[in-house]
Design an enzyme around this catalytic site. Structure first.
Site, PDB file in Angstrom:
ATOM      1  N   CYS A  77      -3.832   4.890   1.898  1.00  0.00           N
ATOM      2  CA  CYS A  77      -2.662   5.591   2.462  1.00  0.00           C
ATOM      3  C   CYS A  77      -2.505   7.007   1.916  1.00  0.00           C
ATOM      4  O   CYS A  77      -1.765   7.801   2.480  1.00  0.00           O
ATOM      5  CB  CYS A  77      -1.395   4.793   2.212  1.00  0.00           C
ATOM      6  SG  CYS A  77      -1.528   3.086   2.739  1.00  0.00           S
TER       7      CYS A  77
ATOM      8  N   HIS B 193       4.672   9.120   2.895  1.00  0.00           N
ATOM      9  CA  HIS B 193       3.935   8.016   3.511  1.00  0.00           C
ATOM     10  C   HIS B 193       4.940   6.978   4.001  1.00  0.00           C
ATOM     11  O   HIS B 193       5.869   6.589   3.280  1.00  0.00           O
ATOM     12  CB  HIS B 193       2.970   7.409   2.489  1.00  0.00           C
ATOM     13  CG  HIS B 193       2.372   6.123   2.965  1.00  0.00           C
ATOM     14  ND1 HIS B 193       1.822   5.996   4.228  1.00  0.00           N
ATOM     15  CD2 HIS B 193       2.265   4.912   2.366  1.00  0.00           C
ATOM     16  CE1 HIS B 193       1.399   4.755   4.375  1.00  0.00           C
ATOM     17  NE2 HIS B 193       1.656   4.081   3.272  1.00  0.00           N
TER      18      HIS B 193
ATOM     19  N   ASN C 234       3.478   0.867   9.195  1.00  0.00           N
ATOM     20  CA  ASN C 234       2.665   1.573   8.192  1.00  0.00           C
ATOM     21  C   ASN C 234       1.276   1.819   8.783  1.00  0.00           C
ATOM     22  O   ASN C 234       0.507   0.880   8.971  1.00  0.00           O
ATOM     23  CB  ASN C 234       2.599   0.698   6.933  1.00  0.00           C
ATOM     24  CG  ASN C 234       1.758   1.316   5.832  1.00  0.00           C
ATOM     25  OD1 ASN C 234       1.014   2.264   6.059  1.00  0.00           O
ATOM     26  ND2 ASN C 234       1.857   0.756   4.641  1.00  0.00           N
TER      27      ASN C 234
HETATM   28  O1  UT7 Z   1       0.954   1.611   2.230  1.00  0.00           O
HETATM   29  C1  UT7 Z   1       1.121   0.982   1.009  1.00  0.00           C
HETATM   30  C2  UT7 Z   1       1.157  -0.462   1.173  1.00  0.00           C
HETATM   31  N1  UT7 Z   1       2.342  -1.169   1.340  1.00  0.00           N
HETATM   32  C3  UT7 Z   1       3.582  -1.021   0.849  1.00  0.00           C
HETATM   33  O2  UT7 Z   1       4.001   0.000   0.427  1.00  0.00           O
HETATM   34  C4  UT7 Z   1       4.473  -2.196   0.846  1.00  0.00           C
HETATM   35  C5  UT7 Z   1       5.308  -2.295  -0.411  1.00  0.00           C
HETATM   36  N2  UT7 Z   1       6.086  -3.517  -0.436  1.00  0.00           N
HETATM   37  C6  UT7 Z   1       7.083  -3.791   0.416  1.00  0.00           C
HETATM   38  O3  UT7 Z   1       7.377  -2.996   1.281  1.00  0.00           O
HETATM   39  C7  UT7 Z   1       7.846  -5.076   0.246  1.00  0.00           C
HETATM   40  O4  UT7 Z   1       7.504  -5.665  -0.991  1.00  0.00           O
HETATM   41  C8  UT7 Z   1       7.586  -6.093   1.401  1.00  0.00           C
HETATM   42  C9  UT7 Z   1       8.226  -5.596   2.675  1.00  0.00           C
HETATM   43  C10 UT7 Z   1       6.109  -6.310   1.586  1.00  0.00           C
HETATM   44  C11 UT7 Z   1       8.249  -7.446   1.063  1.00  0.00           C
HETATM   45  O5  UT7 Z   1       9.626  -7.286   0.827  1.00  0.00           O
HETATM   46  P1  UT7 Z   1      10.294  -7.981  -0.435  1.00  0.00           P
HETATM   47  O6  UT7 Z   1      11.736  -7.687  -0.383  1.00  0.00           O
HETATM   48  O7  UT7 Z   1       9.531  -7.548  -1.653  1.00  0.00           O
HETATM   49  O8  UT7 Z   1      10.066  -9.515  -0.110  1.00  0.00           O
HETATM   50  P2  UT7 Z   1       9.308 -10.614  -0.978  1.00  0.00           P
HETATM   51  O9  UT7 Z   1       7.852 -10.408  -0.968  1.00  0.00           O
HETATM   52  O10 UT7 Z   1      10.023 -10.750  -2.307  1.00  0.00           O
HETATM   53  O11 UT7 Z   1       9.624 -11.928  -0.154  1.00  0.00           O
HETATM   54  C12 UT7 Z   1      10.958 -12.453  -0.042  1.00  0.00           C
HETATM   55  C13 UT7 Z   1      10.922 -13.701   0.812  1.00  0.00           C
HETATM   56  C14 UT7 Z   1       9.848 -14.699   0.395  1.00  0.00           C
HETATM   57  O12 UT7 Z   1      10.378 -16.002   0.611  1.00  0.00           O
HETATM   58  P3  UT7 Z   1      10.990 -16.851  -0.639  1.00  0.00           P
HETATM   59  O13 UT7 Z   1       9.852 -16.989  -1.597  1.00  0.00           O
HETATM   60  O14 UT7 Z   1      12.114 -16.009  -1.162  1.00  0.00           O
HETATM   61  O15 UT7 Z   1      11.418 -18.119   0.018  1.00  0.00           O
HETATM   62  C15 UT7 Z   1       8.716 -14.470   1.376  1.00  0.00           C
HETATM   63  O16 UT7 Z   1       7.946 -15.623   1.587  1.00  0.00           O
HETATM   64  O17 UT7 Z   1      10.601 -13.338   2.163  1.00  0.00           O
HETATM   65  C16 UT7 Z   1       9.508 -14.141   2.623  1.00  0.00           C
HETATM   66  N3  UT7 Z   1       8.752 -13.360   3.588  1.00  0.00           N
HETATM   67  C17 UT7 Z   1       9.073 -13.320   4.886  1.00  0.00           C
HETATM   68  N4  UT7 Z   1      10.037 -13.942   5.595  1.00  0.00           N
HETATM   69  C18 UT7 Z   1      10.105 -13.669   6.906  1.00  0.00           C
HETATM   70  C19 UT7 Z   1       7.680 -12.555   3.369  1.00  0.00           C
HETATM   71  N5  UT7 Z   1       7.297 -11.982   4.521  1.00  0.00           N
HETATM   72  C20 UT7 Z   1       8.144 -12.452   5.476  1.00  0.00           C
HETATM   73  C21 UT7 Z   1       8.260 -12.210   6.857  1.00  0.00           C
HETATM   74  N6  UT7 Z   1       9.240 -12.849   7.532  1.00  0.00           N
HETATM   75  N7  UT7 Z   1       7.427 -11.383   7.535  1.00  0.00           N
END
Ligand code: UT7
Length: 322
Positions: free
Chosen positions: A113, A249, A279
């Site tokens: 990225c 980004h 993204n």
């Molecule tokens: O270009 C560079 C690359 N990428 C990035 O910059 C991404 C950086 N990270 C992020 O943007 C965030 O960490 C994410 C958007 C990927 C995730 O958000 P988060 O608030 O950190 O969520 P999390 O990973 O802590 O997940 C929270 C919950 C989990 O469930 P439990 O364990 O709390 O029951 C996940 O399993 O959300 C669940 N989850 C989803 N639920 C519905 C993860 N993905 C999804 C989804 N739909 N698509």
């Protein structure tokens, strides 16, 4: 002489995939995706003819037209991508052939990225060294082909697209830029290549898909990007308020908002397109720049600060005068 951007262009695939559509593929919802990321839809290639090359060439043609330069006036083509159509030839050589830019030297950069910023930095260095006078710099991704469409934690985040700029060696333009890497963090965002299958090591395993530890990448981004921005502002001895737009980004709107808060700057200084593009990795910053420019929001002399972060780990930033 420094790099001055004199034209921009972009290309998004026709097909847009909404959050509602993705919720028919994996266990997710529009409200989860929007509240955690700000993404409503992303564009995905939807035919054999929409490729990394076709999007890159279309963005490049638009940037050339905007710049007033012809393909044969380009000295250097750099394509930043992690999703080239071929392992070889490079996407840059394929774009060169497509455009007929036969005078140019052409090569790809893989800095995920941050790739567009690495490419801009490289072009600026060539200009400073007096080696080249014009460059076509493209960020392009067809991430849909390396995404695991059964993994809801990644497949809802990414999109396909291309952004391009034409840069010229000028007295004014780039003011300061930086790039950096930390290979020890490589495992938090990776996509392995195909396994060896020569006669000695016939593993025969399938190519891997993208893996990401989202929370670790999030923490890295909200720490590293403000540090990059502050470093460039200090180098240029400029207050943050003097910069018209911070073009970051586009990974997650929460990341952008958190960076704005840390810098104590109003969100209006942070244009965003993550809601409709998702993204797009190396393409995100040049697509956003093209949108802001084509919306008539830039005037000669405006200061812009571009900054990004990504797999590698890598990061970069550029402070420039429009
Ligand atoms: O270009 C560079 C690359 N990428 C990035 O910059 C991404 C950086 N990270 C992020 O943007 C965030 O960490 C994410 C958007 C990927 C995730 O958000 P988060 O608030 O950190 O969520 P999390 O990973 O802590 O997940 C929270 C919950 C989990 O469930 P439990 O364990 O709390 O029951 C996940 O399993 O959300 C669940 N989850 C989803 N639920 C519905 C993860 N993905 C999804 C989804 N739909 N698509």
């Amino acid at each position: 002489m420094r790099a001055r951007i004199i034209g921009t262009g972009s290309c998004l695939p026709d097909k847009s995939a909404t959050n509602e559509y993705l919720s028919t593929i994996v266990d997710t919802s529009d409200s989860w995706i929007q509240s955690r990321t700000g993404i409503r839809e992303r564009h995905l290639v939807s035919s054999e003819t929409e490729t990394t090359l076709s999007m890159a060439a279309s963005a490049a043609r638009a940037a050339l037209e905007d710049s007033g330069l012809l393909p044969e006036q380009i000295d250097l083509i750099i394509v930043a991508t992690v999703s080239s159509d071929f392992i070889t030839p490079s996407a840059a050589c394929m774009v060169q052939k497509e455009l007929g830019a036969m005078k140019a030297a052409a090569f790809d950069i893989n800095a995920a990225c941050s790739g567009f910023l690495f490419a801009l930095h490289a072009a600026d260095a060539y200009f400073q060294a007096g080696i080249y006078q014009t460059a076509l710099i493209i960020g392009v991704e067809t991430l849909s082909k390396i995404i695991d469409w059964t993994d809801r934690s990644t497949c809802v985040l990414f999109g396909d697209g291309a952004g391009a700029v034409v840069a010229k060696a000028s007295q004014e333009g780039m003011i300061a830029s930086l790039q950096g890497s930390d290979g020890t963090g490589g495992e938090i965002l990776m996509c392995k290549n195909r396994a060896n299958n020569n006669p000695y090591i016939a593993t025969g395993t399938a190519p891997d898909y993208l893996y990401m530890d989202g929370q670790e990448v999030f923490k890295f981004a909200v720490k590293k990007v403000p540090a990059c921005i502050q470093s460039l502002l200090a180098q240029a001895e400029l207050p943050a308020s003097e910069v018209k737009y911070y073009l970051l980004h586009q990974a997650n709107y929460r990341i952008i908002a958190s960076i704005a808060r840390k810098l104590k700057l109003p969100l209006e200084k942070f244009p965003s397109n993550v809601d409709h593009c998702g993204n797009t990795s190396a393409a995100s910053i040049p697509i956003l720049l093209d949108e802001v420019h084509k919306a008539g929001k830039l005037s000669p002399g405006d200061l812009l600060l571009l900054s990004g972060f990504g797999a590698g780990l890598t990061w970069g930033a550029a402070l420039l005068k429009w």
